[in-house]
Scaffold this active site. Structure first.
Site, mmCIF file in Angstrom:
data_model
loop_
_atom_site.group_PDB
_atom_site.id
_atom_site.type_symbol
_atom_site.label_atom_id
_atom_site.label_comp_id
_atom_site.label_asym_id
_atom_site.label_seq_id
_atom_site.Cartn_x
_atom_site.Cartn_y
_atom_site.Cartn_z
ATOM 1 N N ARG A 1 12.847 -24.420 -4.524
ATOM 2 C CA ARG A 1 13.704 -24.199 -3.352
ATOM 3 C C ARG A 1 13.871 -22.708 -3.074
ATOM 4 N NH1 ARG A 1 18.733 -28.405 -4.516
ATOM 5 N NH2 ARG A 1 17.540 -30.361 -4.308
ATOM 6 N N CYS B 1 0.059 0.388 7.816
ATOM 7 C CA CYS B 1 -0.484 0.845 6.533
ATOM 8 C C CYS B 1 -1.868 1.461 6.711
ATOM 9 C CB CYS B 1 -0.565 -0.324 5.556
ATOM 10 S SG CYS B 1 1.054 -0.908 5.010
ATOM 11 N N GLY C 1 14.274 -39.309 1.516
ATOM 12 C CA GLY C 1 13.981 -40.617 0.966
ATOM 13 C C GLY C 1 12.574 -41.067 1.325
ATOM 14 N N ALA D 1 10.775 -37.582 -7.090
ATOM 15 C CA ALA D 1 10.712 -38.078 -8.465
ATOM 16 C C ALA D 1 10.671 -39.596 -8.404
ATOM 17 C CB ALA D 1 11.925 -37.605 -9.266
ATOM 18 N N LEU E 1 21.520 -29.301 -1.852
ATOM 19 C CA LEU E 1 20.218 -28.739 -1.475
ATOM 20 C C LEU E 1 20.176 -27.215 -1.618
ATOM 21 C CD1 LEU E 1 19.515 -30.913 1.717
ATOM 22 C CD2 LEU E 1 18.825 -31.368 -0.649
ATOM 23 N N GLU F 1 0.827 -1.203 0.000
ATOM 24 C CA GLU F 1 0.000 0.000 0.000
ATOM 25 C C GLU F 1 0.867 1.262 0.000
ATOM 26 O OE1 GLU F 1 -1.976 -2.794 3.107
ATOM 27 O OE2 GLU F 1 -0.033 -2.623 2.095
ATOM 28 N N ASP G 1 23.633 -39.742 -1.172
ATOM 29 C CA ASP G 1 23.659 -38.834 -2.323
ATOM 30 C C ASP G 1 24.594 -37.635 -2.167
ATOM 31 O OD1 ASP G 1 21.682 -40.503 -3.211
ATOM 32 O OD2 ASP G 1 20.046 -39.073 -2.955
#
Length: 353
Positions: free
Chosen positions: A196, A91, A293, A161, A216, A57, A212
């Site tokens: 992300r 505001c 996982g 996935a 990230l 605003e 893995d």
């Protein structure tokens, strides 16, 4: 004023479009857009761009070149104007002092320091106020903000996935490298990095870190990297893990203290996900992506701690591997990203937490 009037809907939609421009930049503040309308035309507009900076605003009022029009304008805003002193003044006070006669609001603000008080102040000052234009859409765009204040936890997004035959990863015996096994295509991976950048935190279990060694971060897009969270009950995270060795923030949720420059939160792990959500609420974290996982993802599902799932299905076939999580919900959308199929599934749980 009628909240179903096409004119009001048109200008409120513009507020929502403007508000979206701040996604990922305004936490812990909500996404807000605002327009000033004079004789059926937008004469100024603005959106909240970053925490600590001017609200939507304020931008709309300041951007109006001819201030003499203010007392003849209608101000549109997708969320109730604030009524408290934070990093910036209220505001609602600015709207009143600007003598704007009419204000159209998408939805009320659930934050306890506002929660109707901003609307009440405007009405008491003589403003004509209409609330509820595109109300559902206004609540949807601030689903993180609403979940945080009403359910006292972050908005939780599950993401994974899977192969076309229902596996999210190969068996260990079929893996030769300590790095992610990509089932989704490059375009889908870019989407994941964009998501992300839009959220405040991201979580995996320690086994994902061991297998893995993910970073990230938002390497594939411009934007802030989220706070990384690792569930590590027994303190098994390797010292050379990317989440420990780089400059980005990481929080380790564990039963054991360890020597590290990263933040370690001690938990008894009796109800770890409930404890985690309470901690994140206290830390003012409004959103969480879970990319762990199958065990970690299923833990959130079984604990009824999720709001949305984003599932990529690849045309790849694994034949054997780690099975995808079991999830029931309401499909919001299904689309194609090159060869992958992306499903957005919403939780149909009505239980308030």
């Amino acid at each position: 004023m009628n909240k179903k009037d096409p004119i009001h809907i048109k200008f409120m939609q513009r507020c929502l479009d403007l508000a979206k421009l701040g996604l990922g930049q305004t936490y812990p503040n909500p996404l807000v857009g605002s327009v000033l309308v004079y004789k059926g035309k937008i004469v100024s507009e603005g959106w909240h761009q970053k925490k600590g900076e001017a609200h939507a605003e304020v931008h709309a009022i300041q951007n109006l070149k001819d201030k003499s029009l203010l007392n003849m304008c209608t101000l549109y805003v997708n969320l109730e104007p604030c009524n408290h002193h934070g990093a910036t003044p209220p505001c609602s006070d600015l709207i009143v002092s600007s003598k704007i006669p009419r204000v159209v609001v998408g939805c009320s603000d659930p934050f306890k320091l506002v929660n109707g008080a901003g609307i009440e102040k405007l009405k008491n000052a003589g403003c004509e106020v209409l609330v509820g234009v595109l109300e559902q859409e206004a609540q949807e765009i601030n689903k993180r903000f609403f979940t945080f204040h009403l359910k006292k936890r972050p908005y939780i997004i599950l993401k994974w996935a899977q192969s076309t035959d229902g596996f999210i990863a190969p068996l260990k015996k079929n893996r030769s490298l300590k790095e992610p096994v990509w089932l989704s295509n490059e375009s889908s991976q870019t989407y994941s990095h964009l998501w992300r950048a839009q959220e405040q935190s991201i979580l995996v279990g320690v086994q994902t870190v061991i297998d893995d060694n993910p970073s990230l971060t938002t390497r594939k897009v411009q934007g802030n990297s989220p706070l990384r969270i690792v569930l590590d009950p027994q303190g098994r995270i390797p010292e050379d893990s990317n989440v420990l060795s780089d400059e980005f923030d990481t929080l380790i949720f564990s039963t054991k203290k360890r020597a590290t420059t990263k933040e370690v939160v001690i938990s008894d792990f009796k109800k770890p996900l409930d404890q985690l959500c309470t901690f994140l609420h206290q830390k003012n974290i409004q959103s969480l992506i879970v990319e762990g996982g199958s065990k970690t993802l299923q833990g959130f599902i079984d604990s009824e701690l999720w709001d949305e799932a984003r599932i990529f299905t690849s045309p790849k076939v694994l034949s054997e591997g780690i099975r995808k999580p079991i999830l029931k919900g309401k499909q919001k959308s299904s689309s194609r990203i090159e060869g992958d199929r992306l499903e957005i599934v919403l939780s149909n749980l009505e239980k308030e937490r």
